[in-house]
Design an enzyme around this catalytic site. Sequence first.
Site, PDB file in Angstrom:
ATOM      1  N   GLY A 191      14.763   6.619  -4.695  1.00  0.00           N
ATOM      2  CA  GLY A 191      14.588   8.069  -4.838  1.00  0.00           C
ATOM      3  C   GLY A 191      13.205   8.419  -5.357  1.00  0.00           C
ATOM      4  CE1 TYR A 192      10.654   4.826  -6.425  1.00  0.00           C
ATOM      5  CE2 TYR A 192       8.446   4.580  -5.499  1.00  0.00           C
ATOM      6  CZ  TYR A 192       9.478   4.102  -6.297  1.00  0.00           C
ATOM      7  OH  TYR A 192       9.318   2.919  -6.952  1.00  0.00           O
ATOM      8  CB  SER A 248      15.682   4.499   3.612  1.00  0.00           C
ATOM      9  OG  SER A 248      14.361   4.860   3.836  1.00  0.00           O
ATOM     10  CD  GLU A 281       7.369   2.237   0.609  1.00  0.00           C
ATOM     11  OE1 GLU A 281       7.192   2.641  -0.558  1.00  0.00           O
ATOM     12  OE2 GLU A 281       7.859   2.924   1.499  1.00  0.00           O
TER      13      GLU A 281
END
Lengths: 387, 387, 379, 379
Positions: free
Chosen positions: A132-133, A166, A248
């Site tokens: 949750g960014y 996602s 990432e």
Amino acid sequence: MTDLEAFRADIRAWLDANCPPEMRRPIEDEDDICWGGRAFAFKSEAQKIWLERCVAHGYTVPDWPKAYGGAGMDPAQAKIWREEMARIGARPPLSSFGIWMLGPALLKFGTEEQKVHYLNQIARGEIRWCQGYSEPGSGSDLVSLQTFGEDKGDHWIVNGQKIWTSYADKADWIFCLVRTDKANKYQGISFLLFDMTTPGVSTRPIKLISGASPFCETFFDNVVVPKAQIVGELNRGWDVAKYLLGHEREMISGAGGSERLNAIGAVVQRNGGIDNPVLRAELAQFDVDALAFAAMGEKFLDEIKVGKAHPAQPNMMKYSGTELNKQRHELLMAAGGSTALEWESAETRGGTPARSWLRTKANSIEGGTSEVMLNVIAKRILDLPGA
Amino acid sequence: MTDLEAFRADIRAWLDANCPPEMRRPIEDEDDICWGGRAFAFKSEAQKIWLERCVAHGYTVPDWPKAYGGAGMDPAQAKIWREEMARIGARPPLSSFGIWMLGPALLKFGTEEQKVHYLNQIARGEIRWCQGYSEPGSGSDLVSLQTFGEDKGDHWIVNGQKIWTSYADKADWIFCLVRTDKANKYQGISFLLFDMTTPGVSTRPIKLISGASPFCETFFDNVVVPKAQIVGELNRGWDVAKYLLGHEREMISGAGGSERLNAIGAVVQRNGGIDNPVLRAELAQFDVDALAFAAMGEKFLDEIKVGKAHPAQPNMMKYSGTELNKQRHELLMAAGGSTALEWESAETRGGTPARSWLRTKANSIEGGTSEVMLNVIAKRILDLPGA
Amino acid sequence: MPLYFNEDQAMLADTVTGFIAGEGAIKPQLRRLRDGNDTRGYDPALWKQFAEMGLTGILVSEADGGLGLGHVEAGIVLREIGRNLTPSPFLSTAVVGATALGHASEDLKGRYLPGVVAGESVLALALDEGAKHRPERIALKAERAGNGFRLSGRKDFVIHGATADALIVAGRTAGSDSDAEGITLFAVPKDAAGIGHNAVRLVDSSIASHVTFDRVEVDGGAVIGEVDGGRAVLDKALAAGRIGSAAELTGVGGGAFAMTTAYLKTRKQFGKLIGEFQALQHRAAHLYSELEIAEAAVIKAQQLLDAGSSRADLMVSVAKAKASRATNLAVREGVQMHGGVGMTDEFDIGLYMKRDRALAEFLGDANYHADRVATLSGY
Amino acid sequence: MPLYFNEDQAMLADTVTGFIAGEGAIKPQLRRLRDGNDTRGYDPALWKQFAEMGLTGILVSEADGGLGLGHVEAGIVLREIGRNLTPSPFLSTAVVGATALGHASEDLKGRYLPGVVAGESVLALALDEGAKHRPERIALKAERAGNGFRLSGRKDFVIHGATADALIVAGRTAGSDSDAEGITLFAVPKDAAGIGHNAVRLVDSSIASHVTFDRVEVDGGAVIGEVDGGRAVLDKALAAGRIGSAAELTGVGGGAFAMTTAYLKTRKQFGKLIGEFQALQHRAAHLYSELEIAEAAVIKAQQLLDAGSSRADLMVSVAKAKASRATNLAVREGVQMHGGVGMTDEFDIGLYMKRDRALAEFLGDANYHADRVATLSGY
């Protein structure tokens, strides 16, 4: 026989004996991937057995310590594990954001108690995690996030909204950036973990221009998060987040560099031919760029291994790789002509060319936009003023 | 016969009788142009006679008032004059920065006395003018200029340096931007006129990457300029300068649009052929851009005539036209191959292809850089914030 | 002729702009049809409204009941269709179809044009055979059979094919597949026996058919123009369709650009409106320039076409190539500058990207037309 | 092999960088020679220094008195030559010439290679006939005459031709002008009768000859490789020259970029360093990326060539095309970002633009090599 040779022989023997034949075939569909989690439905008995056998030996996370569910392999051993897996084409027993992202962060920032608890869960594939960014108002400017955790003594009450989460609709828990101090932009964010079944959490899938997607909007309405569920210090969650983002970006730049960016002129020629000389010229110019970028990808990985790459070089790789990939699909669409326009036909397997083309447009947005990459190159590599 | 028809008949008869045949041939060299001025050496008797005859009727500046040396033509008459001149291919009797630039500024900002004095001199080709705007430290940021005029009661003492002064070494007088108030950036500049033979003025030609050039550096070392030689108000020279810059930009964008940007593929094909299919594709793409831009040039001029063009549209024309022209010469060099590389050979008439190619690189710098043009488009046409 | 609208054209533009922005807007048309799984590809009620406003007859001669106007006027309609992504048979019917039928016998005209003008009929061009536009190669066989012809073969990318009242079909009546001459144009009625449609939805939600012709018999009256000499009429229809699609593309590009600049003025990042970032400003300004130039090329080509100029052919290809490239840039920059939300189906910018792709492909993409510019220029 | 320098290569790079940045810098070399109206095209004293440092023999085998190193090592020298715009016969002599002669008889090698290694001789490739690189078409006639051959025809763009001790000439001994085979390579000594030079200065101040061969007689010993089978050796020399010029181009691009970023950090406009403007930052960052990618392509091609890989040929063309495009962007952005001063002869950035153009043209420009990539890839 050296120790490593003996190790390799052991691994090879174990894999021969334990990796089911079905698990040695290439992954073809999304649901060939074992994501784990409470609700995970195994596609086959082989998939389930393969996971269980690996879990038993810590092979889902071979380089994590044994105490946390890993096999405690050192880098040389882990490399042998990867090589032997690749040799027989074995599928990863378990894939998850827990392994790729949260795990490394917990290993670096978690308490001993958190490590034992969460890492073992991840290693066994019991809990599926989501991230949750991003928020609607904070895209490139991630640190401007607004989701707020109000301090209630032994817990926070979290309210707000995340986007681009996602598989949020399939995940069991979330690792989430939450503002815990409104007065301090960077040092007012905490990195919290909580269960997606906590009352007040809801998700809504996001439909993309390319069709259905794993992305969701995620809403928090008075969600209670116990204080123990923070990773790292209060208000220092940005450090954890930056560490994860680095991971990432490297994953994305690595992927961009290796697989997808092959030359395409010869492929187009075989599939239907190139009868337009201007298209041929464009393909030739693209192939020059793609083959040169493939060399760059190789050089980048070689240099990373020995610490020669500029620490900000992944930004360059991500920028160039994603822009090239977008261009590649533009050309594939041009070469594919009216057939490539089809959206639901059987001939195009449900519009694969068009949907892939549209999906690539996100490459230069997700994981840091091209504009952000260029900013970072200007600042950190070129040392331009005020950048 | 209408008045205008009668006027046209008169003009036609006068031109037939008075324009020498040599003055009806196309201009081939720089020295076919009559620049006028104290030191001007006429190339031919015909050039001299043609100037004198036009001066006598005010035809060097046909739309200026008769009192200032013009013929007092209204716009419709001036158009007829241009048409009749074009019909017989007559050369302009006189070309000068005085006519194109200073004249319009004096007509708008000058005192009656200044108009009578300077405009008549310009119309008669007695004084050749140059323009003192840019300074080494102030390129795109023209208003940051430092050349300073110290107030000495009835005169200024000017010190400083100008750059890119075209034909400064051949000019008699200069119109020059001079800072007269250091405290006020925009409203601290005055528009001064002075004689280039004033003690303390010196010039040095600038050699460009393309070779010799008409540009000079110009130095002012305690140059005395009488107070009467100011145009417009004290410290309001920026208004005059902006008015002139508008003129200049339109001239450049007009030129870019009309003559130089023709398609080139067919020309290259005729001169030696195109045996590389990638070059052919590049030429084809360029020709698309060039032919489309030619249509844009036509549309722009049509719209200007009836006031339909956006007032900032010349910036777009200048940006696109100069960038295209640079690209055009890149392609001509590629098509010309090793011959086009020659710098001093007879075959290339002293390196014309290479020198022309290099010279075009200034197109997107002089008269406002492409970056400044884009800034202006963003601000004035697109109304983007903070632009 | 000056390269801007005359008074009549300006009036037409005013009317059309308001009408299409209202009735033809994305929400009530494109999204409604798409989300309702429409299989027709357009809204018949809206098509009828086009007729009521006289738009369907713009390129139909006054003798045939139309307005007898030109490509500049048709382009005015198409630009607004493009700007609003309005699903409409206007291009295939009122532009391509009507141009072809304008050269047909009185009988054929009488059969189809009144329906077109009334907004009750739709026409479709069945030309391409294969995934790329290659009008110089026609293989569909049209053999003489009794008083008429028998058609066998296939056609692809037939926009509105499945719902069209007639297909304008290019068939080979003489010579070999790659001969320029030897083709004949037919108006094949929808109910002719032996026609098979495989209608597929395209990326922009329009519907195109793969059409098979299994010994389809048509009588001699179905021939448009001369037998074996169909190329002349086909070329006219192609020019109309190409400059029409170029005009629609400028609308698509303009619409995408308008959305994007609006977004630049409202979206904040790093405490600033993103339109304040100079890198984006310069890209937007460059894009503006490209779109302006494309517009100019389109109107120039329209005027040359209307004037019957020999330079029209070249300029039509210039316009299609330039409009394709400029609009492609507009939609790419549009999605990128919108960031994440630009990727969502909820925002309209992605719809512009989809329409751009389909329109660019119609009757020759930018590469096709750049190549044609070179060929027509003699290199 | 990893795509970075091994220890020996890194040491060589250190030495060469310091040496060329000192002795070979723009002021003491390019500007001095140019402003002194030099007609030789290089400084013999500097060439001698190259030899003293062992650089001239990098691609000469140890048996022939050289270092027997590879294209990666030659590229290290060329990159620094490029960065400093050093006028030098290194590329034509120690790279192209030495590669060709490496396949010659012991006799021929003995005649020329010692002089090359000693920095006393210069070699030139006489290949192109006409303004563009077309190595597949050789018309210069080489007829058998007694024990040797008689050469008639012309060669263009012969860099260092007028001062070379020998010209490496591709002549036609069999077949027609456009046959791939049937050519023979000759080492023609400078004093052979019948050679005419028209030496011209090029835009980058280098000197190239148009060479005429008027029944020039050479003996059979002048043949390099096989009679009628010169293509094999020529291809090796071309590969060396192409990857060599690509390496030099990356140096030119890198040098121009370094000047430009330095300028961005010192020049002020509108009260800011121009490097603070985001539009310029993004362009600089993009350019950086392109130059890095070009460097990677060059070293990859060098390694493949040194390893004798079958993919080397393709990658050499990729590298030359990519280096040409990236460096061309670097010099165009360099001049533009320098603004007015970039246009003056006084500033060095324009010299980079000139060298880029000449080098890009040498042995095939970006278009030639992109086309070759397509052809080698089978399309």
